[in-house]
Design an enzyme around this catalytic site. Sequence first.
Site, PDB file in Angstrom:
ATOM      1  N   ASP A  25       0.845  -1.189   0.000  1.00 23.59           N
ATOM      2  CA  ASP A  25       0.000   0.000   0.000  1.00 23.59           C
ATOM      3  C   ASP A  25       0.882   1.242   0.000  1.00 23.59           C
ATOM      4  O   ASP A  25       1.812   1.349   0.813  1.00 23.59           O
ATOM      5  CB  ASP A  25      -0.910   0.011   1.224  1.00 23.59           C
ATOM      6  CG  ASP A  25      -2.070   0.984   1.071  1.00 23.59           C
ATOM      7  OD1 ASP A  25      -2.442   1.287  -0.078  1.00 23.59           O
ATOM      8  OD2 ASP A  25      -2.609   1.438   2.096  1.00 23.59           O
ATOM      9  N   HIS A  63      -3.312  14.211   1.202  1.00 19.83           N
ATOM     10  CA  HIS A  63      -3.500  13.329   2.358  1.00 19.83           C
ATOM     11  C   HIS A  63      -2.274  13.353   3.258  1.00 19.83           C
ATOM     12  O   HIS A  63      -2.383  13.502   4.488  1.00 19.83           O
ATOM     13  CB  HIS A  63      -3.780  11.900   1.890  1.00 19.83           C
ATOM     14  CG  HIS A  63      -3.838  10.906   3.003  1.00 19.83           C
ATOM     15  ND1 HIS A  63      -4.813  10.919   3.969  1.00 19.83           N
ATOM     16  CD2 HIS A  63      -3.020   9.860   3.307  1.00 19.83           C
ATOM     17  CE1 HIS A  63      -4.613   9.927   4.820  1.00 19.83           C
ATOM     18  NE2 HIS A  63      -3.531   9.267   4.437  1.00 19.83           N
ATOM     19  N   GLU A  89      -9.959   4.199   4.366  1.00 19.13           N
ATOM     20  CA  GLU A  89      -9.168   4.961   3.407  1.00 19.13           C
ATOM     21  C   GLU A  89      -9.668   4.613   2.013  1.00 19.13           C
ATOM     22  O   GLU A  89      -9.615   3.446   1.601  1.00 19.13           O
ATOM     23  CB  GLU A  89      -7.667   4.668   3.543  1.00 19.13           C
ATOM     24  CG  GLU A  89      -7.091   5.194   4.842  1.00 19.13           C
ATOM     25  CD  GLU A  89      -5.575   5.105   4.931  1.00 19.13           C
ATOM     26  OE1 GLU A  89      -5.008   5.752   5.820  1.00 19.13           O
ATOM     27  OE2 GLU A  89      -4.961   4.401   4.091  1.00 19.13           O
ATOM     28  N   GLU A 122      -9.330   4.271  -1.677  1.00 13.68           N
ATOM     29  CA  GLU A 122      -8.172   4.102  -2.551  1.00 13.68           C
ATOM     30  C   GLU A 122      -8.578   3.389  -3.831  1.00 13.68           C
ATOM     31  O   GLU A 122      -9.690   2.875  -3.965  1.00 13.68           O
ATOM     32  CB  GLU A 122      -7.083   3.280  -1.849  1.00 13.68           C
ATOM     33  CG  GLU A 122      -6.656   3.795  -0.488  1.00 13.68           C
ATOM     34  CD  GLU A 122      -5.450   3.043   0.072  1.00 13.68           C
ATOM     35  OE1 GLU A 122      -4.759   2.365  -0.735  1.00 13.68           O
ATOM     36  OE2 GLU A 122      -5.205   3.130   1.277  1.00 13.68           O
ATOM     37  N   ASP A 156      -8.812   0.602   2.562  1.00 15.28           N
ATOM     38  CA  ASP A 156      -7.765   0.222   3.515  1.00 15.28           C
ATOM     39  C   ASP A 156      -8.262   0.569   4.925  1.00 15.28           C
ATOM     40  O   ASP A 156      -7.995   1.640   5.447  1.00 15.28           O
ATOM     41  CB  ASP A 156      -6.475   0.976   3.181  1.00 15.28           C
ATOM     42  CG  ASP A 156      -5.356   0.690   4.172  1.00 15.28           C
ATOM     43  OD1 ASP A 156      -5.375  -0.394   4.775  1.00 15.28           O
ATOM     44  OD2 ASP A 156      -4.478   1.554   4.342  1.00 15.28           O
ATOM     45  N   ARG A 208      -6.832   3.744  13.789  1.00 14.38           N
ATOM     46  CA  ARG A 208      -5.896   4.854  13.974  1.00 14.38           C
ATOM     47  C   ARG A 208      -5.221   4.842  15.336  1.00 14.38           C
ATOM     48  O   ARG A 208      -4.063   5.248  15.461  1.00 14.38           O
ATOM     49  CB  ARG A 208      -6.626   6.183  13.770  1.00 14.38           C
ATOM     50  CG  ARG A 208      -7.213   6.372  12.388  1.00 14.38           C
ATOM     51  CD  ARG A 208      -6.163   6.318  11.294  1.00 14.38           C
ATOM     52  NE  ARG A 208      -6.749   6.620   9.985  1.00 14.38           N
ATOM     53  CZ  ARG A 208      -6.099   6.528   8.843  1.00 14.38           C
ATOM     54  NH1 ARG A 208      -4.835   6.119   8.840  1.00 14.38           N
ATOM     55  NH2 ARG A 208      -6.689   6.819   7.702  1.00 14.38           N
ATOM     56  N   GLN A 262      -2.611   2.121  15.248  1.00 14.44           N
ATOM     57  CA  GLN A 262      -1.557   2.575  14.342  1.00 14.44           C
ATOM     58  C   GLN A 262      -0.667   3.628  14.993  1.00 14.44           C
ATOM     59  O   GLN A 262       0.566   3.585  14.867  1.00 14.44           O
ATOM     60  CB  GLN A 262      -2.193   3.137  13.072  1.00 14.44           C
ATOM     61  CG  GLN A 262      -1.209   3.630  12.030  1.00 14.44           C
ATOM     62  CD  GLN A 262      -1.913   4.256  10.823  1.00 14.44           C
ATOM     63  OE1 GLN A 262      -3.147   4.238  10.729  1.00 14.44           O
ATOM     64  NE2 GLN A 262      -1.139   4.803   9.904  1.00 14.44           N
ATOM     65  N   TYR A 311       3.359   2.516  15.150  1.00 22.86           N
ATOM     66  CA  TYR A 311       4.021   2.725  13.852  1.00 22.86           C
ATOM     67  C   TYR A 311       5.451   3.242  13.959  1.00 22.86           C
ATOM     68  O   TYR A 311       6.213   3.147  12.997  1.00 22.86           O
ATOM     69  CB  TYR A 311       3.172   3.638  12.958  1.00 22.86           C
ATOM     70  CG  TYR A 311       3.379   5.120  13.133  1.00 22.86           C
ATOM     71  CD1 TYR A 311       4.167   5.831  12.243  1.00 22.86           C
ATOM     72  CD2 TYR A 311       2.778   5.808  14.184  1.00 22.86           C
ATOM     73  CE1 TYR A 311       4.349   7.202  12.390  1.00 22.86           C
ATOM     74  CE2 TYR A 311       2.957   7.169  14.340  1.00 22.86           C
ATOM     75  CZ  TYR A 311       3.742   7.862  13.442  1.00 22.86           C
ATOM     76  OH  TYR A 311       3.920   9.222  13.587  1.00 22.86           O
ATOM     77  N   LYS A 314      -3.414  -1.910  10.417  1.00 22.68           N
ATOM     78  CA  LYS A 314      -3.805  -2.017   9.013  1.00 22.68           C
ATOM     79  C   LYS A 314      -4.109  -3.454   8.574  1.00 22.68           C
ATOM     80  O   LYS A 314      -4.876  -3.668   7.643  1.00 22.68           O
ATOM     81  CB  LYS A 314      -2.670  -1.490   8.125  1.00 22.68           C
ATOM     82  CG  LYS A 314      -2.343  -0.012   8.299  1.00 22.68           C
ATOM     83  CD  LYS A 314      -3.315   0.850   7.539  1.00 22.68           C
ATOM     84  CE  LYS A 314      -2.831   2.287   7.438  1.00 22.68           C
ATOM     85  NZ  LYS A 314      -3.721   3.112   6.606  1.00 22.68           N
ATOM     86  N   THR A 336      -8.579  -5.548   4.388  1.00 22.34           N
ATOM     87  CA  THR A 336      -8.582  -4.630   3.247  1.00 22.34           C
ATOM     88  C   THR A 336      -9.659  -5.123   2.292  1.00 22.34           C
ATOM     89  O   THR A 336      -9.640  -6.289   1.896  1.00 22.34           O
ATOM     90  CB  THR A 336      -7.221  -4.622   2.532  1.00 22.34           C
ATOM     91  OG1 THR A 336      -6.196  -4.261   3.457  1.00 22.34           O
ATOM     92  CG2 THR A 336      -7.227  -3.657   1.356  1.00 22.34           C
ATOM     93  N   GLU A 341      -9.264  12.593   8.283  1.00 27.01           N
ATOM     94  CA  GLU A 341      -9.179  13.939   7.724  1.00 27.01           C
ATOM     95  C   GLU A 341     -10.519  14.672   7.800  1.00 27.01           C
ATOM     96  O   GLU A 341     -10.560  15.861   8.113  1.00 27.01           O
ATOM     97  CB  GLU A 341      -8.718  13.873   6.270  1.00 27.01           C
ATOM     98  CG  GLU A 341      -7.307  13.341   6.081  1.00 27.01           C
ATOM     99  CD  GLU A 341      -7.038  13.024   4.630  1.00 27.01           C
ATOM    100  OE1 GLU A 341      -6.556  13.925   3.907  1.00 27.01           O
ATOM    101  OE2 GLU A 341      -7.328  11.888   4.203  1.00 27.01           O
TER     102      GLU A 341
END
Length: 408
Positions: free
Chosen positions: A116, A123, A189, A191, A223, A227, A230, A234, A243, A247, A355
């Site tokens: 990914d 973004h 997400e 995509e 995706d 959060r 993550q 991360y 993640k 998916t 966002e």
Amino acid sequence: MTWLDLPADHPFGIHNLPYGVFSTHGTQRRVGVRVGDHVLDVAACAEQAGMESGAVWRAGSLNPFLAQGRAAWTAAREWLTEQLTNEAHRECVEAHLVPVAEVTMHLPIEVADYVDFYASEHHATNVGRMFRPDSEPLTPNWKHLPIGYHGRSGTVVVSGTDIVRPCGQRKPPTEPVPVFGPSARLDIEAELGFVIGGATTLGAPVALADAGEHLFGVVILNDWSARDLQAWEYVPLGPFLGKSFATSISPWVVTMDALGAARVPLPGQDPEPLPYLRGEPTADGASTASGLDISLEVEWNGTVVARPQFRDMYWSPAQMLAHMTVNGATLRDGDLFGSGTISGAEKDTRGSFLELSWSGAERVTLADGSQRTFLEDGDTVVLTAVAPGPDGSVIGLGECVGRVLPAR
């Protein structure tokens, strides 16, 4: 143009012809092509027409067909177009058309590897502003290479599969140590995913100019992202459990050949990329690093909350593929890579709820009056996408649907 009775603006008209894998009433899975409101059983049609190559479409995935490479993909599209436009083939083809309402769709590919990317400047800038408010929003490497991470191929699921809320470690700002439990900041997400064919050997990079030999087609991709998991995990190696739980992809793979009229220039890359990522003019006046004019919609419990535009992406699909292999990494039939969240400059073009809610600070109001920041149990997200086709036609990518179930 075709003997089929199709409206000129049907999203699955004769210019589209996407591939998927379907079954009917307990029959074996096999490859189908969507045309209008029907699915063509291509193996049965090809075999009745005396084509030995029809056996490849009896498989329960597109992988054997992907392995045949660009020449076979082009020949198959020409054959399908002939079958669906020449009245002489009508009797044979009609016998193998199944109403789409009567089929069950399955994962179209056996996913070999899943990568990914993070290819939207808008973004990446939004995320940088939220999480690094005292620093430059983009990291120093962002405009020099398409950033990506390896995901988990075994948790790629077809549209319509329910998504169980993941559990893991998270560290609330008010707690001195991490806690374990269900994610409280579950996100999406929006995509596109790119399906790859034509395996390569270890140590042999794919040049940007040759990316088209391996880019078979496009799916809508969600995706799903936890959060809070993550954010805690991360650093320093990137996304992992936040993640890898799921998916989702749409069931129809729209070929790159069907998207010829959707090619557009990239918004502009500054500084100029290194030579291996640098697009060159093609014979038809486009570029080896073209973008795509694909419009998405994000629907949250029946309310459209965003309309991301893929044409806003900074890095092109070909550049992503070239970078993915420049170190000699192999491509395998059935590889899948995601574009990363598709977001634009305006709020209503942001492709994630992170966002849209600005990390939970701003509520999103739905049509029923309810308000959201992140996903609640029972919420349903539907992603749809369309692209321009030739002669004013529309190329539909279908939809990618997921409903959130409580943690187990």
